[in-house]
Design a protein around this motif. Sequence first.
Motif, mmCIF file in Angstrom:
data_model
loop_
_atom_site.group_PDB
_atom_site.id
_atom_site.type_symbol
_atom_site.label_atom_id
_atom_site.label_comp_id
_atom_site.label_asym_id
_atom_site.label_seq_id
_atom_site.Cartn_x
_atom_site.Cartn_y
_atom_site.Cartn_z
ATOM 1 N N VAL A 127 0.842 -1.201 0.000
ATOM 2 C CA VAL A 127 0.000 0.000 0.000
ATOM 3 C C VAL A 127 0.876 1.249 0.000
ATOM 4 O O VAL A 127 0.628 2.200 -0.757
ATOM 5 N N GLN A 128 1.904 1.248 0.835
ATOM 6 C CA GLN A 128 2.835 2.380 0.858
ATOM 7 C C GLN A 128 3.524 2.544 -0.493
ATOM 8 O O GLN A 128 3.672 3.661 -0.994
ATOM 9 N N ASN A 129 3.927 1.427 -1.099
ATOM 10 C CA ASN A 129 4.615 1.482 -2.389
ATOM 11 C C ASN A 129 3.755 2.156 -3.452
ATOM 12 O O ASN A 129 4.223 3.011 -4.211
ATOM 13 N N VAL A 130 2.481 1.717 -3.519
ATOM 14 C CA VAL A 130 1.569 2.283 -4.512
ATOM 15 C C VAL A 130 1.282 3.748 -4.199
ATOM 16 O O VAL A 130 1.263 4.600 -5.091
ATOM 17 N N MET A 131 1.070 4.045 -2.937
ATOM 18 C CA MET A 131 0.764 5.423 -2.532
ATOM 19 C C MET A 131 1.866 6.378 -2.953
ATOM 20 O O MET A 131 1.605 7.497 -3.417
ATOM 21 N N GLU A 132 3.113 5.956 -2.806
ATOM 22 C CA GLU A 132 4.230 6.838 -3.132
ATOM 23 C C GLU A 132 4.381 7.073 -4.632
ATOM 24 O O GLU A 132 5.033 8.032 -5.047
ATOM 25 N N SER A 133 3.760 6.216 -5.438
ATOM 26 C CA SER A 133 3.861 6.409 -6.888
ATOM 27 C C SER A 133 3.207 7.710 -7.334
ATOM 28 O O SER A 133 3.484 8.210 -8.431
ATOM 29 N N MET A 134 2.350 8.280 -6.483
ATOM 30 C CA MET A 134 1.708 9.556 -6.808
ATOM 31 C C MET A 134 2.704 10.704 -6.842
ATOM 32 O O MET A 134 2.540 11.670 -7.579
ATOM 33 N N VAL A 135 3.727 10.584 -5.985
ATOM 34 C CA VAL A 135 4.590 11.745 -5.759
ATOM 35 C C VAL A 135 6.060 11.517 -6.091
ATOM 36 O O VAL A 135 6.832 12.484 -6.170
ATOM 37 N N ARG A 136 6.473 10.260 -6.271
ATOM 38 C CA ARG A 136 7.898 10.009 -6.515
ATOM 39 C C ARG A 136 8.253 10.343 -7.965
ATOM 40 O O ARG A 136 7.614 9.855 -8.897
ATOM 41 N N PRO A 137 9.278 11.137 -8.169
ATOM 42 C CA PRO A 137 9.667 11.514 -9.530
ATOM 43 C C PRO A 137 10.611 10.493 -10.157
ATOM 44 O O PRO A 137 11.162 9.620 -9.483
ATOM 45 N N GLY A 138 10.812 10.632 -11.460
ATOM 46 C CA GLY A 138 11.859 9.893 -12.159
ATOM 47 C C GLY A 138 11.676 8.397 -12.190
ATOM 48 O O GLY A 138 10.561 7.889 -12.322
#
Length: 320
Positions: free
Chosen positions: A70-81
């Motif tokens: 869940v954390q992994n997917v959630m961070e895909s919103m904001v992680r660049p590159g």
Amino acid sequence: MKILRTLGVIAAGAMAVSLATAAQAETRVTLKSAKAASSYYQMAAQFAEAIKTGTDGDVIVTVEESQGSVQNVMESMVRPGNYVFTSPPGLVGLAQKAKGPFKDRPAEKFQAVRALFPIPSLTMHFVMRADSGVTDFADLEGKTVLLGKGSFGAREGAKYLNLFGLEGKVDLADAELSNAVSALKNGQIDGFVTAGSWPAPNVIEAAAGTDVTVLSLSEDQLAQTKRDKTVIPAGTYSGQDSDITTASLTVAAFTTTQMDDDTAYLLTKTFWEQKAKMGESSSWWNGVAPDMLANIGGKIHAGALHYYLETGFPVRDDQR
């Protein structure tokens, strides 16, 4: 002396240019994986080393610990590159529909997620002492089984007992999964349930010193679970004379459209080319096959898709 100093300046400048060029050529990727003590974190470390080896150091993967998918997917919103993460495809689908743990989250933020390749699945194992006499799920009635607490395997195990009409008919041991092997060998339990990539280390340990039976699911039972079908080949575990048919939850590596096509292509190509070598040291990679692409819902990254099309891997129209 002036000439020597001039030559020294030129040489230093040339070295600086060379180092800068090398730095520019090196591609950096961040891989968000799982808890540091988990098998999936170990897989991520193996993958990072395989990518470094397979690209002659042109691609460097940095592995980050995570508290879960869940954390992994959630961070895909904001992680660049070049952000890569592991997750069950179904969880990505929930995020793209703003459902489940992603309710009230902006679904459009997750539309850029794209699949790269499958990794070892979370595979269900119902491990029973051979002398318990249990050879199928109906035989579990009246037996003592350890499910563990809080894990995917524990939740799935409880769900299956309910689906197969065994809720309240099985004595559930109140213990952590970490105690399962010793409890099985000491005769304190008749069996335990675990989920992990196969071959699972705790099942190997249990089968090494005790005669065990790993239960197979019928086609009807498999359909009830609504999970993917996995066949664990005969001989995977000590004393296993025939294939085991069981349920699994597909896990895959994902990225976003922020990753350029060339990088996605290179990561995907290198993964499949290095998979056999990774399997020599950790056999869970041997269970990953091209047909597992069928278990990935949603879109595949254009760069990865390029590799699959040129190599003839099976890809559905809705994945393109």
